[in-house]
Motif scaffolding. Structure first.
Motif, short mmCIF file in Angstrom:
data_model
loop_
_atom_site.label_atom_id
_atom_site.label_comp_id
_atom_site.label_asym_id
_atom_site.label_seq_id
_atom_site.Cartn_x
_atom_site.Cartn_y
_atom_site.Cartn_z
N SER A 1 -19.06 75.88 9.71
CA SER A 1 -19.81 77.10 9.98
C SER A 1 -21.06 77.22 9.12
CB SER A 1 -18.92 78.33 9.74
OG SER A 1 -18.56 78.44 8.38
N GLY A 2 -21.04 76.70 7.90
CA GLY A 2 -22.19 76.90 7.01
C GLY A 2 -22.61 75.70 6.21
N GLY A 3 -22.02 74.53 6.48
CA GLY A 3 -22.38 73.34 5.73
C GLY A 3 -21.75 73.30 4.34
N PHE A 4 -22.17 72.32 3.55
CA PHE A 4 -21.60 72.14 2.21
C PHE A 4 -21.80 73.37 1.34
CE2 PHE A 4 -21.90 70.66 -2.22
CZ PHE A 4 -20.66 70.05 -2.35
N GLN A 5 -22.95 74.03 1.49
CA GLN A 5 -23.25 75.20 0.66
C GLN A 5 -22.24 76.32 0.88
OE1 GLN A 5 -27.23 76.66 1.13
NE2 GLN A 5 -27.04 78.23 -0.46
N ALA A 6 -21.70 76.43 2.08
CA ALA A 6 -20.72 77.48 2.37
C ALA A 6 -19.32 77.07 1.94
CB ALA A 6 -20.72 77.80 3.87
N ALA A 7 -19.10 75.78 1.70
CA ALA A 7 -17.76 75.29 1.42
C ALA A 7 -17.45 75.10 -0.05
CB ALA A 7 -17.53 73.97 2.17
N TRP A 8 -18.46 74.74 -0.86
CA TRP A 8 -18.12 74.42 -2.25
C TRP A 8 -17.58 75.62 -3.03
CZ3 TRP A 8 -20.37 76.90 -6.29
CH2 TRP A 8 -21.63 77.47 -6.11
N PRO A 9 -18.01 76.88 -2.74
CA PRO A 9 -17.37 77.98 -3.47
C PRO A 9 -15.88 78.12 -3.16
CG PRO A 9 -19.46 78.69 -2.51
CD PRO A 9 -19.12 77.36 -1.91
N LEU A 10 -15.50 77.78 -1.91
CA LEU A 10 -14.08 77.80 -1.57
C LEU A 10 -13.32 76.79 -2.41
CD1 LEU A 10 -12.49 78.22 1.87
CD2 LEU A 10 -11.76 76.28 0.48
N ALA A 11 -13.92 75.61 -2.60
CA ALA A 11 -13.27 74.59 -3.43
C ALA A 11 -13.09 75.06 -4.86
CB ALA A 11 -14.09 73.29 -3.40
N LEU A 12 -14.06 75.84 -5.37
CA LEU A 12 -13.93 76.38 -6.72
C LEU A 12 -12.84 77.45 -6.78
CD1 LEU A 12 -17.63 76.72 -7.95
CD2 LEU A 12 -15.98 74.89 -8.37
N GLY A 13 -12.69 78.21 -5.71
CA GLY A 13 -11.60 79.18 -5.66
C GLY A 13 -10.24 78.51 -5.70
N VAL A 14 -10.14 77.37 -5.03
CA VAL A 14 -8.90 76.61 -5.02
C VAL A 14 -8.55 76.12 -6.43
CG1 VAL A 14 -7.79 74.51 -4.15
CG2 VAL A 14 -9.12 75.95 -2.61
N VAL A 15 -9.60 75.81 -7.22
CA VAL A 15 -9.40 75.32 -8.59
C VAL A 15 -8.56 76.30 -9.41
CG1 VAL A 15 -10.61 74.95 -10.78
CG2 VAL A 15 -11.41 73.84 -8.72
N VAL A 16 -8.80 77.59 -9.24
CA VAL A 16 -8.07 78.59 -10.03
C VAL A 16 -6.57 78.46 -9.80
CG1 VAL A 16 -7.75 81.06 -10.45
CG2 VAL A 16 -10.04 80.16 -9.96
N GLY A 17 -6.17 78.35 -8.55
CA GLY A 17 -4.75 78.18 -8.25
C GLY A 17 -4.21 76.85 -8.73
N ASP A 18 -5.05 75.81 -8.64
CA ASP A 18 -4.61 74.49 -9.07
C ASP A 18 -4.40 74.41 -10.58
OD1 ASP A 18 -4.42 73.26 -6.61
OD2 ASP A 18 -6.51 72.64 -6.56
N VAL A 19 -5.00 75.32 -11.31
CA VAL A 19 -4.75 75.40 -12.75
C VAL A 19 -3.60 76.36 -13.04
CG1 VAL A 19 -5.69 76.13 -14.97
CG2 VAL A 19 -7.10 74.79 -13.41
N LEU A 20 -3.54 77.45 -12.29
CA LEU A 20 -2.54 78.49 -12.55
C LEU A 20 -1.12 78.03 -12.25
CD1 LEU A 20 -2.12 81.39 -13.42
CD2 LEU A 20 -2.43 82.10 -11.04
N TRP A 21 -0.92 77.32 -11.12
CA TRP A 21 0.43 76.93 -10.75
C TRP A 21 1.09 76.00 -11.77
CZ3 TRP A 21 2.89 80.09 -8.18
CH2 TRP A 21 2.40 80.71 -7.03
N PRO A 22 0.44 74.92 -12.21
CA PRO A 22 1.09 74.08 -13.22
C PRO A 22 1.27 74.81 -14.55
CG PRO A 22 -1.17 73.35 -12.85
CD PRO A 22 -0.84 74.32 -11.76
N LEU A 23 0.34 75.70 -14.89
CA LEU A 23 0.48 76.44 -16.13
C LEU A 23 1.71 77.34 -16.09
CD1 LEU A 23 -0.79 76.99 -18.86
CD2 LEU A 23 -2.15 78.81 -17.79
N LEU A 24 1.93 78.00 -14.95
CA LEU A 24 3.13 78.84 -14.81
C LEU A 24 4.40 77.99 -14.84
CD1 LEU A 24 2.08 81.46 -12.10
CD2 LEU A 24 2.47 81.85 -14.53
N ALA A 25 4.35 76.82 -14.21
CA ALA A 25 5.51 75.94 -14.19
C ALA A 25 5.85 75.46 -15.59
CB ALA A 25 5.25 74.74 -13.28
N ILE A 26 4.83 75.15 -16.37
CA ILE A 26 5.04 74.66 -17.73
C ILE A 26 5.59 75.77 -18.61
CG2 ILE A 26 3.87 73.80 -19.79
CD1 ILE A 26 1.97 72.30 -17.84
N LEU A 27 5.01 76.94 -18.51
CA LEU A 27 5.47 78.05 -19.35
C LEU A 27 6.90 78.46 -19.00
CD1 LEU A 27 2.25 80.26 -19.48
CD2 LEU A 27 3.12 78.67 -21.22
#
Length: 206
Positions: free
Chosen positions: A35-61
């Motif tokens: 719908s918007g090219g790479f410029q519209a997609a990379w912020p979504l990838a950064l949003g995914v990063v938050v969960g990708d850090v949060l889930w293992p951190l919760l699992a470890i704790l």
């Protein structure tokens, strides 16, 4: 540091397999890129990063009360994700005949929306939940990890999927740039819109 380089490489390989398994993140990323090219997609990838850090951190704790409270919050986020993707899909379908330049929502305002969408889709992704909360203890002894170990695990947990998501978005964005005719643009936008709506309809059942 109590974990070896070999352990981290094995974990990185598992993360790669996780990325290569299509899921809601893939569908959302493809739809945003179409719908918007790479410029519209990379912020979504950064949003995914938050969960990708949060889930293992919760699992470890391993704090059970955080997980139980978070499960309710995740349910709310899942329904927010449903509305987000359906509304984005309808908006793209309604503007199917417009060029990308004429729809600034896919660039400026859409970046924050894309970030929140990526955050919602990863936090509501059962594949990520099962992997991080269920399988992570199988890779490491969570009771003896140091903060350096935890930092290394969290770093790999977002780095591997982030690289994969950005490469995927860039590849789709380059292919999308070849679609210059009005007919191809309309088909692309319609496809993207229906994919976004599809993500919104699938999320409640995942």
């Amino acid at each position: 540091m109590t974990i070896s380089i070999a352990d981290l490489l094995l974990y990185a390989g598992a993360l790669l397999v996780l990325f290569l398994t299509p899921g809601p993140v893939w569908v959302a990323l493809v739809a945003r890129t179409l719908s918007g090219g790479f410029q519209a997609a990379w912020p979504l990838a950064l949003g995914v990063v938050v969960g990708d850090v949060l889930w293992p951190l919760l699992a470890i704790l391993g704090v059970s009360w955080i997980v139980s409270v978070y499960a309710d919050f995740m349910l709310v986020l899942k329904w927010i994700a449903v509305l987000t993707f359906i509304l984005m899909g309808v908006a793209v379908i309604r503007s199917a005949d417009k060029t990308i330049a004429s729809d600034s929502r896919l660039t400026r305002p859409g970046m924050w929306a894309a970030f929140l969408a990526g955050l919602a889709v990863i936090l509501g992704n059962p594949k990520a939940v099962l992997f991080y909360m269920g399988m992570l203890p199988g890779f490491f002894d969570l009771t003896i990890l140091t903060w350096i170990d935890i930092a290394a695990i969290c770093f790999l947990s977002f780095l591997v999927p982030l690289i994969g998501n950005l490469v995927l978005a860039a590849s789709i964005g380059r292919a999308r740039a070849l679609l210059t005719s009005p007919t191809a643009l309309r088909r692309t936008n319609l496809t993207a819109g229906f994919l976004l709506i599809g993500v919104g309809l699938i999320i409640p059942f995942t």
